[in-house]
Design a protein around this motif. Structure first.
Motif, mmCIF file in Angstrom:
data_model
loop_
_atom_site.group_PDB
_atom_site.id
_atom_site.type_symbol
_atom_site.label_atom_id
_atom_site.label_comp_id
_atom_site.label_asym_id
_atom_site.label_seq_id
_atom_site.Cartn_x
_atom_site.Cartn_y
_atom_site.Cartn_z
ATOM 1 N N GLN A 160 0.826 -1.208 0.000
ATOM 2 C CA GLN A 160 0.000 0.000 0.000
ATOM 3 C C GLN A 160 0.862 1.259 0.000
ATOM 4 N N GLU A 161 1.916 1.262 0.790
ATOM 5 C CA GLU A 161 2.788 2.439 0.879
ATOM 6 C C GLU A 161 3.511 2.695 -0.441
ATOM 7 N N LEU A 162 3.961 1.642 -1.086
ATOM 8 C CA LEU A 162 4.662 1.794 -2.363
ATOM 9 C C LEU A 162 3.721 2.290 -3.457
ATOM 10 N N LEU A 163 2.526 1.712 -3.513
ATOM 11 C CA LEU A 163 1.560 2.162 -4.507
ATOM 12 C C LEU A 163 1.162 3.616 -4.266
ATOM 13 N N LYS A 164 0.990 3.975 -3.003
ATOM 14 C CA LYS A 164 0.639 5.361 -2.654
ATOM 15 C C LYS A 164 1.730 6.329 -3.089
ATOM 16 N N ALA A 165 2.991 5.934 -2.920
ATOM 17 C CA ALA A 165 4.104 6.799 -3.306
ATOM 18 C C ALA A 165 4.115 7.045 -4.813
ATOM 19 N N VAL A 166 3.868 5.995 -5.586
ATOM 20 C CA VAL A 166 3.830 6.153 -7.046
ATOM 21 C C VAL A 166 2.629 7.004 -7.449
ATOM 22 N N TRP A 167 1.496 6.759 -6.826
ATOM 23 C CA TRP A 167 0.277 7.526 -7.130
ATOM 24 C C TRP A 167 0.500 9.022 -6.893
ATOM 25 N N HIS A 168 1.115 9.358 -5.774
ATOM 26 C CA HIS A 168 1.368 10.760 -5.454
ATOM 27 C C HIS A 168 2.338 11.385 -6.444
ATOM 28 N N GLU A 169 3.316 10.613 -6.882
ATOM 29 C CA GLU A 169 4.261 11.149 -7.872
ATOM 30 C C GLU A 169 3.555 11.407 -9.198
ATOM 31 N N LEU A 170 2.662 10.506 -9.600
ATOM 32 C CA LEU A 170 1.882 10.730 -10.823
ATOM 33 C C LEU A 170 0.976 11.939 -10.660
ATOM 34 N N ASP A 171 0.425 12.124 -9.460
ATOM 35 C CA ASP A 171 -0.374 13.317 -9.159
ATOM 36 C C ASP A 171 0.435 14.588 -9.405
ATOM 37 N N ARG A 172 1.650 14.566 -8.882
ATOM 38 C CA ARG A 172 2.521 15.742 -8.997
ATOM 39 C C ARG A 172 2.833 16.050 -10.455
ATOM 40 N N VAL A 173 3.152 15.020 -11.221
ATOM 41 C CA VAL A 173 3.513 15.212 -12.625
ATOM 42 C C VAL A 173 2.302 15.618 -13.451
#
Length: 226
Positions: A160-173
């Motif tokens: 969950q933490e890893l997926l959340k980190a990628v999701w937030h990075e995609l949000d930022r981009v």
């Protein structure tokens, strides 16, 4: 493709509102591929490579690290977008630092090969192998939590933490993109995350159900046919 064509493609795709609240993907892979067919052949080929690079969980088990590094390097060189190049680097760095955490937890020493992994941080990690979190906790704020979940063998929380980190990075981009090839790539990567999460969630639900059945049946569970 022109911006107008990207606009038509992106507005035809259902909105992906959330990751962890999703029960299914907002569109099937078949339907997604049909929509993506409006991309040029070159764009579809590059998108497929970026997907594999960012989500290569389906890579063959017998694929060596050297082959994967070669593929990562070759694919990255074919990407002409600064936005996508930086996103790829970030994702590869993430994979490298998580792999390094696993190796270090298993008692392994610093890698001996200069080019031992992917991304841009592998040499920095090698030099800082004995430093907590490889001195990357400020670059990757999620790293201490990932290390804690890994140490406690909490696979669900770790995933969950890893997926959340990628999701937030995609949000930022995504905030810097509108109707472009980059925006299409980000959408597909989001779709992949939702697909992975919902599949993972369903697998866990089956495991939980099986465990409940076994607990309820006790010793009689082993007498049942598979």
């Amino acid at each position: 493709m022109a911006e107008k064509a990207y606009h038509s493609l992106l507005t035809s795709l259902p909105h992906i509102d959330s990751l962890f609240d999703s029960q299914v993907t907002p569109i099937s892979r078949y339907q997604l591929e049909r929509r993506l067919s409006s991309l040029s052949f070159t764009e579809r080929k590059l998108l497929s490579k970026i997907e594999r690079l960012m989500h290569w969980d389906s890579a063959k088990d017998d694929t060596s690290d050297a082959e994967l590094i070669k593929f990562a390097t070759r694919t990255r060189e074919q990407v002409n977008s600064k936005v996508l190049t930086e996103l790829i680097d970030w994702r590869l760095d993430m994979r490298t630092v998580v792999a390094a955490l696993r190796h270090k937890r298993a008692g392994a020493g610093a890698p001996s090969k200069p080019r031992w992994s992917f991304g841009t941080r592998y040499e920095f990690i090698r030099r800082n192998w004995n430093v907590p979190y490889f001195n990357l906790q400020f670059t990757f704020p999620w790293l201490p939590d990932v290390a804690r979940y890994m140490e406690a063998d909490q696979s669900f929380e770790l995933e969950q933490e890893l997926l959340k980190a990628v999701w937030h990075e995609l949000d930022r981009v995504e905030t810097t993109q509108r109707f472009s090839f980059e925006a299409v790539v980000i959408y597909v990567l989001r779709w992949n995350l939702v697909s992975r999460w919902t599949t993972y969630n369903n697998e866990l639900a089956i495991e939980r159900f099986d465990q409940l059945v076994e607990n309820a049946l006790g010793e009689f569970a082993h007498d049942l046919p598979n």
